[in-house]
Design an enzyme around this catalytic site. Sequence first.
Site, PDB file in Angstrom:
ATOM      1  N   GLU A 170       5.570  -9.476  37.032  1.00 19.98           N
ATOM      2  CA  GLU A 170       5.909  -8.685  35.854  1.00 19.98           C
ATOM      3  C   GLU A 170       4.790  -8.627  34.804  1.00 19.98           C
ATOM      4  O   GLU A 170       4.923  -9.161  33.691  1.00 19.98           O
ATOM      5  CB  GLU A 170       7.207  -9.212  35.223  1.00 19.98           C
ATOM      6  CG  GLU A 170       8.386  -9.132  36.174  1.00 19.98           C
ATOM      7  CD  GLU A 170       9.687  -9.620  35.551  1.00 19.98           C
ATOM      8  OE1 GLU A 170       9.686 -10.150  34.438  1.00 19.98           O
ATOM      9  OE2 GLU A 170      10.732  -9.464  36.209  1.00 19.98           O
ATOM     10  N   GLU A 355      13.591  -9.192  42.588  1.00 16.05           N
ATOM     11  CA  GLU A 355      14.539  -9.767  41.627  1.00 16.05           C
ATOM     12  C   GLU A 355      15.590  -8.733  41.291  1.00 16.05           C
ATOM     13  O   GLU A 355      15.267  -7.571  41.020  1.00 16.05           O
ATOM     14  CB  GLU A 355      13.867 -10.156  40.300  1.00 16.05           C
ATOM     15  CG  GLU A 355      13.074 -11.414  40.335  1.00 16.05           C
ATOM     16  CD  GLU A 355      12.496 -11.773  38.966  1.00 16.05           C
ATOM     17  OE1 GLU A 355      13.096 -11.419  37.931  1.00 16.05           O
ATOM     18  OE2 GLU A 355      11.424 -12.392  38.961  1.00 16.05           O
TER      19      GLU A 355
HETATM   20  O1  IFM Z   1      14.291 -14.946  34.313  1.00 15.05           O
HETATM   21  C1  IFM Z   1      13.539 -13.777  34.386  1.00 15.05           C
HETATM   22  C2  IFM Z   1      12.385 -13.936  35.348  1.00 15.05           C
HETATM   23  O2  IFM Z   1      11.569 -14.991  35.009  1.00 15.05           O
HETATM   24  C3  IFM Z   1      11.552 -12.675  35.362  1.00 15.05           C
HETATM   25  N1  IFM Z   1      12.352 -11.529  35.577  1.00 15.05           N
HETATM   26  C4  IFM Z   1      13.544 -11.347  34.785  1.00 15.05           C
HETATM   27  C5  IFM Z   1      14.383 -12.618  34.839  1.00 15.05           C
HETATM   28  C6  IFM Z   1      15.656 -12.435  33.984  1.00 15.05           C
HETATM   29  O3  IFM Z   1      15.312 -12.169  32.659  1.00 15.05           O
END
Ligand code: IFM
Length: 444
Positions: A170, A355
């Site tokens: 990210e 994710e």
């Molecule tokens: O917890 C985070 C993760 O570290 C990165 N992506 C989003 C998740 C939820 O906010």
Amino acid sequence: MSDLSFKRSDFPEGFLFGAATAAYQIEGAKFGGAGSSHWDTFAATPGNVVNMDDGALACDHFHRYEEDFDLLKAGGFDAYRFSTSWARVQPEGKGAPNPEGLDFYDRLVDAMLARDLKPYLTLYHWELPSPLADIGGWANREIPERFAEFSEIVMGRIGDRVAATATLNEPWCIAFLSHFLGEHAPGLRDIRATARAMHHVMLAHGLATERLRGLGHKNLGIVLNFDRALPASDDPADVAAAALQDATFNRWFIEAITKGAYPEETLGLLGPHMPKGYEEDLASTIKAPLDWLGVNYYTRHVFKADPDGPGGISDVPASLPVTQMGWEIFPEGLEYFLTWLAHAQVGDTPIYVTENGMAWDDKVENGAVYDPERIGYIDGHYQAALRAIEAGANVKGFFYWSLLDNYEWAKGYEKRFGMVHVDFDTMVRTPKASYHALKAALAR
Ligand code: IFM
């Protein structure tokens, strides 16, 4: 019988089901000789993090990883996405590695393989070593060079056994959320630092990829986050606000890789502050094919023009049901991005949902956690992935975020994303109903 409407066999043969975590959020940063990271100091600064929580203990995964991987295995999962902490591997951010840190990741990978779980590595999920923060962090052009060295060290130790490697998690959060919006470490609100960080993260990705490829490492990618940006009305000013958000969040990073250019909309904001020569870096180092792309997706936001908002835009209050984070539940956005990425950006390159998940205020009652909201969220998003696959997207796997309740950065430990509940006093793990539902759906 599962409470979910899909089953493993609805997905293409070989599709991987996994769960994801990140080092600082679960390991316990105080163990194993890890150095200080900018998250330690950000959390220690009053006002930055709920309860001033930090990752010193987290889920104590450092000592409990065998138990955690047993849960993954028993749930019928095929793969595990984890990250390596730079501050654990190189406490000074450069130079000699911490042997205990490398030994830990070595053990971790072997413990995954012993359970037939495919290791999906992310090299950087946000623990910048404090000595590198001291010299300006991601605003400093030296950091990408240091990151390439760190990548080489990690891959020299575990690269022979991981199934796939992402450079960064990210970059929008690393650069924009942290330097322009000030919500994550280092907590800046500085347009010059933002512009530099927005470029240096991509340079870091490019340099590390080049270095690792040169050493013969395969299956290299990056994990980007995407958030559907929609206009609040047909007013051209609102349409432009959503387009600016879309460019900054969703297009900047992928188009650097696929087109070798940053979107004009965002350059309108950051252009005067960009580091000299960034175009050459794009052409020479950053624009390069990926072996795979990781997609993190959670929600949407609706934007309007707002002269007082950061960058002249702001989002309007939610109108759909929300999670514990206040994030609207909008599975259509996942389908949109997977399809758009396949058709307009990366073609047939394998895409993984690296994710997706939701936080809820889960409670253990009579030894169990009943979380029908999460089951509904999972159902909607896995079905969205199936629709994208039908529309031609080459989606190869889906990692639920997260295996465990964990340290949710500036929100501390209150937001529970896990399919396994963690009692942060006793460290007892309790699989939630959503874990059992996924287990039933994945059974062969
Ligand atoms: O917890 C985070 C993760 O570290 C990165 N992506 C989003 C998740 C939820 O906010």
